[in-house]
Design a protein around this motif. Structure first.
Motif, PDB file in Angstrom:
ATOM      1  N   THR A 231       0.827  -1.213   0.000  1.00  0.00           N
ATOM      2  CA  THR A 231       0.000   0.000   0.000  1.00  0.00           C
ATOM      3  C   THR A 231       0.858   1.259   0.000  1.00  0.00           C
ATOM      4  O   THR A 231       0.336   2.351  -0.206  1.00  0.00           O
ATOM      5  CB  THR A 231      -0.940   0.029   1.216  1.00  0.00           C
ATOM      6  OG1 THR A 231      -0.165   0.030   2.414  1.00  0.00           O
ATOM      7  CG2 THR A 231      -1.889  -1.152   1.201  1.00  0.00           C
ATOM      8  N   ALA A 232       2.148   1.122   0.260  1.00  0.00           N
ATOM      9  CA  ALA A 232       3.043   2.287   0.231  1.00  0.00           C
ATOM     10  C   ALA A 232       3.088   2.854  -1.187  1.00  0.00           C
ATOM     11  O   ALA A 232       3.206   2.115  -2.168  1.00  0.00           O
ATOM     12  CB  ALA A 232       4.439   1.902   0.694  1.00  0.00           C
ATOM     13  N   ILE A 233       3.005   4.158  -1.290  1.00  0.00           N
ATOM     14  CA  ILE A 233       2.960   4.800  -2.608  1.00  0.00           C
ATOM     15  C   ILE A 233       4.205   4.472  -3.418  1.00  0.00           C
ATOM     16  O   ILE A 233       4.132   4.237  -4.631  1.00  0.00           O
ATOM     17  CB  ILE A 233       2.805   6.329  -2.441  1.00  0.00           C
ATOM     18  CG1 ILE A 233       1.441   6.644  -1.840  1.00  0.00           C
ATOM     19  CG2 ILE A 233       2.982   7.053  -3.764  1.00  0.00           C
ATOM     20  CD1 ILE A 233       1.220   8.109  -1.557  1.00  0.00           C
ATOM     21  N   GLU A 234       5.365   4.430  -2.747  1.00  0.00           N
ATOM     22  CA  GLU A 234       6.604   4.218  -3.489  1.00  0.00           C
ATOM     23  C   GLU A 234       6.705   2.830  -4.105  1.00  0.00           C
ATOM     24  O   GLU A 234       7.550   2.586  -4.961  1.00  0.00           O
ATOM     25  CB  GLU A 234       7.816   4.478  -2.589  1.00  0.00           C
ATOM     26  CG  GLU A 234       7.816   3.669  -1.299  1.00  0.00           C
ATOM     27  CD  GLU A 234       7.192   4.442  -0.139  1.00  0.00           C
ATOM     28  OE1 GLU A 234       7.736   4.359   0.970  1.00  0.00           O
ATOM     29  OE2 GLU A 234       6.173   5.114  -0.355  1.00  0.00           O
ATOM     30  N   MET A 235       5.839   1.900  -3.692  1.00  0.00           N
ATOM     31  CA  MET A 235       5.858   0.557  -4.261  1.00  0.00           C
ATOM     32  C   MET A 235       5.017   0.438  -5.525  1.00  0.00           C
ATOM     33  O   MET A 235       4.990  -0.610  -6.161  1.00  0.00           O
ATOM     34  CB  MET A 235       5.353  -0.457  -3.224  1.00  0.00           C
ATOM     35  CG  MET A 235       6.322  -0.700  -2.083  1.00  0.00           C
ATOM     36  SD  MET A 235       5.753  -2.042  -1.030  1.00  0.00           S
ATOM     37  CE  MET A 235       7.168  -2.246   0.047  1.00  0.00           C
ATOM     38  N   GLY A 236       4.301   1.507  -5.894  1.00  0.00           N
ATOM     39  CA  GLY A 236       3.485   1.444  -7.104  1.00  0.00           C
ATOM     40  C   GLY A 236       2.277   0.550  -6.896  1.00  0.00           C
ATOM     41  O   GLY A 236       1.649   0.550  -5.848  1.00  0.00           O
ATOM     42  N   ASP A 237       1.928  -0.231  -7.907  1.00  0.00           N
ATOM     43  CA  ASP A 237       0.793  -1.166  -7.860  1.00  0.00           C
ATOM     44  C   ASP A 237      -0.474  -0.453  -7.410  1.00  0.00           C
ATOM     45  O   ASP A 237      -1.122  -0.827  -6.443  1.00  0.00           O
ATOM     46  CB  ASP A 237       1.104  -2.333  -6.918  1.00  0.00           C
ATOM     47  CG  ASP A 237       0.053  -3.455  -7.053  1.00  0.00           C
ATOM     48  OD1 ASP A 237      -0.260  -4.103  -6.039  1.00  0.00           O
ATOM     49  OD2 ASP A 237      -0.460  -3.653  -8.169  1.00  0.00           O
ATOM     50  N   ARG A 238      -0.847   0.612  -8.152  1.00  0.00           N
ATOM     51  CA  ARG A 238      -2.028   1.403  -7.804  1.00  0.00           C
ATOM     52  C   ARG A 238      -2.870   1.583  -9.052  1.00  0.00           C
ATOM     53  O   ARG A 238      -2.345   1.762 -10.148  1.00  0.00           O
ATOM     54  CB  ARG A 238      -1.633   2.762  -7.221  1.00  0.00           C
ATOM     55  CG  ARG A 238      -0.728   2.622  -5.992  1.00  0.00           C
ATOM     56  CD  ARG A 238      -0.206   3.970  -5.523  1.00  0.00           C
ATOM     57  NE  ARG A 238      -1.207   4.733  -4.832  1.00  0.00           N
ATOM     58  CZ  ARG A 238      -1.535   4.595  -3.555  1.00  0.00           C
ATOM     59  NH1 ARG A 238      -0.913   3.692  -2.817  1.00  0.00           N
ATOM     60  NH2 ARG A 238      -2.453   5.339  -2.998  1.00  0.00           N
ATOM     61  N   TYR A 239      -4.174   1.557  -8.890  1.00  0.00           N
ATOM     62  CA  TYR A 239      -5.096   1.650 -10.014  1.00  0.00           C
ATOM     63  C   TYR A 239      -6.274   2.552  -9.632  1.00  0.00           C
ATOM     64  O   TYR A 239      -6.724   2.548  -8.495  1.00  0.00           O
ATOM     65  CB  TYR A 239      -5.642   0.262 -10.386  1.00  0.00           C
ATOM     66  CG  TYR A 239      -4.597  -0.768 -10.684  1.00  0.00           C
ATOM     67  CD1 TYR A 239      -4.041  -1.530  -9.658  1.00  0.00           C
ATOM     68  CD2 TYR A 239      -4.164  -0.990 -11.987  1.00  0.00           C
ATOM     69  CE1 TYR A 239      -3.081  -2.489  -9.927  1.00  0.00           C
ATOM     70  CE2 TYR A 239      -3.199  -1.948 -12.263  1.00  0.00           C
ATOM     71  CZ  TYR A 239      -2.663  -2.691 -11.230  1.00  0.00           C
ATOM     72  OH  TYR A 239      -1.718  -3.624 -11.497  1.00  0.00           O
ATOM     73  N   VAL A 246      -7.734   6.539  -6.843  1.00  0.00           N
ATOM     74  CA  VAL A 246      -6.617   5.605  -7.034  1.00  0.00           C
ATOM     75  C   VAL A 246      -6.405   4.809  -5.748  1.00  0.00           C
ATOM     76  O   VAL A 246      -6.255   5.379  -4.664  1.00  0.00           O
ATOM     77  CB  VAL A 246      -5.335   6.364  -7.410  1.00  0.00           C
ATOM     78  CG1 VAL A 246      -4.170   5.391  -7.563  1.00  0.00           C
ATOM     79  CG2 VAL A 246      -5.542   7.147  -8.699  1.00  0.00           C
ATOM     80  N   LEU A 247      -6.410   3.469  -5.869  1.00  0.00           N
ATOM     81  CA  LEU A 247      -6.242   2.590  -4.715  1.00  0.00           C
ATOM     82  C   LEU A 247      -5.115   1.596  -4.976  1.00  0.00           C
ATOM     83  O   LEU A 247      -4.828   1.247  -6.131  1.00  0.00           O
ATOM     84  CB  LEU A 247      -7.534   1.812  -4.432  1.00  0.00           C
ATOM     85  CG  LEU A 247      -8.774   2.612  -4.005  1.00  0.00           C
ATOM     86  CD1 LEU A 247      -9.940   1.655  -3.808  1.00  0.00           C
ATOM     87  CD2 LEU A 247      -8.502   3.392  -2.747  1.00  0.00           C
TER      88      LEU A 247
END
Length: 750
Positions: A231-239, A246-247
Motif C-alpha cells: 500500500t506504500a505509494i513508493e511501491m506502485g501497484d495502484r489503479y 486511485v487505490l
C-alpha cells in the motif's frame, strides 16, 4: 406536435432506448453513472477480509528492497498462530533471492499446511514484444501453497471496474484471488463487477511490520481471510476505480473478495429497464403543463433508479442506468417542448430569427425583471452571419433559462433578452449567478464564441427601466446595474458600503488563507489571502457581493491595504513559528493605475516586519485595466521591491504572448475551469500541459486552481506543475487552523 404528440414522443423515446442498447453508446453513458450508482449505496465492509499492509511504516522499518523473504516467513507464522483462515499474498515470488531467505519462506509455507495462496500473473515480455510471460512462484514455494491469479485489467479509460473469476497462467486455469477466497466458481476470462459501494476505509488493516513483531490483536485475524500486499505509494501497484479514486492493488483485491462474499453479481439485460422507462415515459408524455412534466419526470427518475438499485442491492443484479435516464430525459424534454409549442400558437408572440418569445409576449408582473444586452452583436453578425448569430442568441437564452431558473426568456429587441427573476432569490445573488453563466463562451456550429453582455435589473416588471439600466452598464463597462427605481436594493448597497469603513476599524474584516501545495515536496509553500466580512447583523457577507461594490464605490483601496497589513502580521507570526511560507494578496485592476495606492503600499512595505520577498501580488487576467502602461509600470515597481507578481485565473481573459512578456510576472495561476477535469478530458489536459511548458520556458512558476480529487492532483504532478490549490488540498481557513494544517502536511511529507 399537437394531435398524436404523445405517441410521437414515445416513438422518439423508444428509438433513443434502442440506440442506448448499443455498447458504443450505452456503455460509456452507463460507466459515467457508476459513481452515482455506487455512491448512493455506500456501505461498510463485512470485516471477513483483513489487509496486512506493506505500508510506509514497514518500508521504513525494513529499509531494503526487495524485502528479505525471512520477513514474509515470520508473518506467515504469526498469522497461522493467530488462527487466520487463509493467507493470500499479492507479492511476486517468481524470482529466486538469497537461498537461506528462500528456504525460510518455503519452510514457513510448509508449516502453514495449505493455508497460504500465492499469486500468478501474466506480464509483457518487453517493449515491442507482444508476448505475455506467465509469472509463477518458485517451485519450492508452490509445493505447499495454492496458486491464484492476481491479474488486474483496467478498462480502456484506465479505470478498474471488474475482476476475472479465473485466468489461464502457464496453460492452467487458475481462480482469481477473490474467487478463491470467496469460494465462487466461474469460467476463465469471464469477469464480475466490483462493488465499489463498499467503503475501502472500513476494511480492517494491520501493518506488516506490526504483524512481524507480534504487535497485533489475534482476534482481528482469527478465522478471517488475510491479504498481504503493498500500500506504500513508493511501491506502485495502484489503479483508479470509479468513485474511490486511485487505490493500491491489494485493496482492489479485497474489494473484489468482499463483493463475492456477499454474492456473485450478475449483469442483467438492458431490456427490462428500457421497458420500464417506456412505461414511465408514457406518463410523462401525457402531462399537460411543464410543471406536471417536471413532477412526473422527477418521480419517474426516482422510480427507475430505485428499482435498478434495489435489484443491485438485494438480488446482485446489475441493470444499466443509462438507457432509462436517456429515455426519461428525452420524454420530459419533448413533452416540455410540445407544451411550449401549444402556448406559442400565435406567431406574433415569437421572434422569427431565434424562435424566442418576443416583446409582445412579455407580460409585465410584480416580479423584478432582467434585461441582458448583447454589446457586440454587430461584430458577431459581421463574423458569423445572420443564421449563426441567431444560434448564439439562442444559446445565450438557453443558459439564462437554466442558470437563472427562468420559465421563459424573451427577445425584446435585436440585441436584448429579458426574463423575470424568481421571487425567492436576492437580486445580488442572481447577478452573481448570471455573471458566472454569461461570461463563458457559447458554442455555435462547433466553435466557441464570446458573447459580450451587460445586464440591467428593474423592479415590478419595468422592462423599459431594465433595458435602460442594461445600456448604462454596457456604457460604463460594468457587468450589471440596477435601475434607479430599484430603491430597496440601492439603499441596501449604500448601507452596506457605508458600514465597510466601520467594519475595518471594528475587526469584522477577516483574512482566511487557502494553502498552495508544492507538488515536488508535498509541503505547503505558499497561501492565498482571502477576505471575509462577518457582519454583526447580516452574518457572513459573501466576498462576491461586497468586493464588487467596494470597487464601484472606491472603497477597494482601504480594504486591500487593510488585508495587506494583516497578511504581513500573519507572515511574521508563522515565520516565528518556523514556517517560511509566502502569502499572496489579490490586487484589483482598478488599483494598478492609482499613484495614491502605490504610495500607501510603499509606506507599508517600508515599515514591514517581513521581507518583501515573502509577498505575492495576484492580478486577475480577465480584469479590465484602463491604462495598461501605467499598470505595467506599477507592477514592475512592486517587483523591483521584491514582491512576486502572479497572474490569476490565467486562460479566462485575452492575454497574448506579448502581454505575458511585458508584465513582470513570477507566476501563472491556471483557472479551475481548465484544471478541474484535465485528468479526464484530453483537450483540457493538452491546454494544461502546454501552459505549464510555456510558463516554465518563461521562467514562471505555475499554480493550478480548482483541485478536487486525488486523480487530478496526480495528473498535475506528472505534468510538472509547481503548486496545486483547491478544496482537495484544503479549504480557506483561519490563521490557527492554517498552522495546524501546514504542520500536519510537513509531517506527511517528511
Amino acid at each position: 406536435m399537437r394531435r398524436g404528440g404523445t405517441w410521437l414522443i414515445l416513438a422518439v423515446v423508444a428509438l433513443l432506448g434502442a440506440l442506448s442498447l448499443l455498447p458504443a453508446i450505452g456503455g460509456p453513458l452507463d460507466r459515467a453513472l457508476d459513481p452515482l450508482r455506487y455512491g448512493i449505496q455506500q456501505h461498510a465492509a463485512s470485516g471477513d477480509v483483513v489487509i496486512v499492509e506493506m505500508d510506509a511504516r514497514s518500508v521504513a522499518a525494513i529499509r531494503r528492497w526487495p524485502w528479505p523473504r525471512g520477513h514474509y516467513a515470520t508473518v506467515v507464522d504469526r498469522l497461522r498462530a493467530a488462527g487466520a483462515a487463509t493467507i493470500a499474498f499479492d507479492v511476486d515470488f517468481s524470482t529466486p533471492s538469497d537461498a537461506t531467505q528462500d528456504g525460510r519462506l518455503a519452510t514457513a509455507l510448509a508449516r502453514a499446511d495449505g493455508r497460504v495462496t500465492l499469486p500468478t500473473f501474466a506480464q509483457s515480455a518487453g517493449a515491442g514484444d507482444r508476448r505475455n510471460l506467465d509469472a509463477l512462484p518458485l517451485p519450492a514455494f508452490r509445493a505447499h501453497s495454492s496458486l491464484t491469479s492476481v491479474s488486474i485489467a483496467p478498462d480502456a479509460d484506465g479505470l478498474v471496474r471488474a475482476m476475472p473469476f479465473a485466468t489461464v497462467t502457464a496453460g492452467v486455469p487458475r481462480p482469481s484471488l477473490s474467487a478463491y477466497l470467496a469460494a465462487r466458481a466461474g469460467v476463465a476470462d469471464t469477469t464480475f463487477p466490483i462493488d465499489v459501494a463498499i467503503d475501502p476505509d472500513t476494511i480492517p488493516r494491520l501493518s506488516f511490520v506490526a504483524v512481524e513483531r507480534g504487535a497485533f490483536d489475534p482476534a482481528i485475524v482469527r478465522g478471517r481471510n488475510i491479504l498481504i500486499g503493498a500500500t506504500a505509494i513508493e511501491m506502485g501497484d495502484r489503479y483508479p476505480i470509479p468513485l474511490r479514486g486511485v487505490l493500491p492493488g491489494v485493496t482492489i483485491q479485497a474489494l473484489a473478495t468482499e463483493t463475492l462474499l456477499a454474492g456473485t453479481p450478475v449483469r442483467g439485460s438492458a431490456l427490462l429497464p428500457v421497458a420500464l422507462a417506456l412505461l414511465l415515459a408514457l406518463a410523462i408524455a401525457r402531462a399537460r403543463g411543464n410543471g406536471q412534466v417536471a413532477a412526473r419526470y422527477a418521480i419517474a427518475l426516482a422510480a427507475q433508479g430505485a428499482i435498478v438499485l434495489a435489484a443491485q442491492h438485494w438480488l446482485a443484479l446489475l441493470y444499466p442506468l443509462a438507457p432509462g435516464l436517456v429515455m426519461l430525459t428525452a420524454a420530459a424534454a419533448l413533452a416540455a417542448i410540445r407544451n411550449v409549442a401549444r402556448r406559442l400558437h400565435d406567431g406574433r408572440l415569437t421572434d422569427e430569427a431565434t424562435g424566442l418569445p418576443n416583446r409582445r409576449a412579455f407580460v409585465a408582473s410584480a416580479r423584478a425583471v432582467a434585461v441582458v444586452q448583447i454589446s457586440n452583436l454587430d461584430t458577431l453578425a459581421a463574423v458569423l452571419g445572420g443564421d449563426l448569430v441567431a444560434q448564439a442568441i439562442v444559446r445565450t437564452a438557453e443558459r439564462l433559462r437554466l442558470g437563472a431558473e427562468a420559465n421563459a426568456v424573451f427577445r425584446v429587441a435585436s440585441d436584448q433578452l429579458a426574463f423575470a427573476l424568481p421571487d425567492d432569490q436576492p437580486v445580488e445573488d442572481m447577478a452573481a449567478a448570471l455573471r458566472a453563466i454569461l461570461l463563458e463562451p457559447v458554442e455555435v456550429a462547433g466553435r466557441k464564441v464570446d458573447v459580450a453582455v451587460a445586464v440591467g435589473i428593474a423592479e415590478r416588471g419595468d422592462l423599459t427601466a431594465a433595458a435602460l439600466a442594461a445600456g448604462t452598464a454596457a456604457g460604463e463597462g460594468r457587468f450589471w446595474t440596477l435601475s434607479a427605481i430599484d430603491r430597496t436594493s440601492l439603499e441596501r448597497e449604500i448601507s452596506l458600503m457605508g458600514e465597510l469603513d466601520r467594519a475595518i476599524e471594528d475587526g469584522e474584516i477577516l483574512v482566511h488563507y487557502q494553502p498552495k501545495l508544492a507538488l515536488a515536496t508535498g509541503r505547503v509553500a505558499s497561501v492565498e489571502a482571502l477576505v471575509r466580512w462577518r457582519h454583526p447583523a447580516r452574518g457572513l457577507v459573501r466576498p462576491d457581493l461586497f468586493i464588487p461594490l467596494a470597487e464601484q464605490t472606491d472603497r477597494i483601496a482601504p480594504l486591500t491595504l487593510h488585508v495587506l497589513r494583516q497578511v504581513i502580521r500573519d507572515v511574521r507570526r508563522w515565520r516565528d513559528a518556523g514556517q517560511a511560507m509566502t502569502a499572496a494578496v489579490n490586487i484589483s485592476a482598478r488599483l494598478l493605475t492609482s499613484p495614491a495606492f502605490a504610495t500607501a503600499v510603499d509606506e507599508i512595505l517600508d515599515a514591514a516586519i517581513v521581507p518583501a520577498e515573502a509577498l505575492i501580488f495576484e492580478v486577475t487576467e480577465s480584469a479590465a485595466i484602463a491604462d495598461t502602461d501605467a499598470a505595467v509600470a506599477m507592477l514592475r515597481h512592486f517587483r523591483d521591491r521584491g514582491i512576486a507578481i502572479s497572474m490569476d485565473d490565467y486562460g479566462t481573459g485575452q492575454s497574448t504572448l506579448s502581454y505575458l512578456r511585458e508584465l513582470p510576472l513570477s507566476e501563472l495561476k491556471i483557472d479551475r475551469k481548465f484544471v478541474q477535469f484535465a485528468h479526464q478530458r484530453e483537450d483540457d489536459a493538452t491546454l494544461v500541459r502546454s501552459t505549464i511548458d510555456l510558463a516554465h520556458a518563461l521562467d514562471l512558476r505555475v499554480v493550478a486552481e480548482g483541485i478536487e480529487d486525488a486523480a487530478n492532483l496526480a495528473f498535475l504532478k506528472a505534468c510538472g506543475c509547481d503548486y496545486a490549490q483547491g478544496y482537495f488540498v484544503a479549504r480557506p481557513m483561519g490563521y490557527d487552523d492554517l498552522l495546524a494544517f501546514v504542520t500536519s502536511a510537513a509531517r506527511r511529507a517528511a
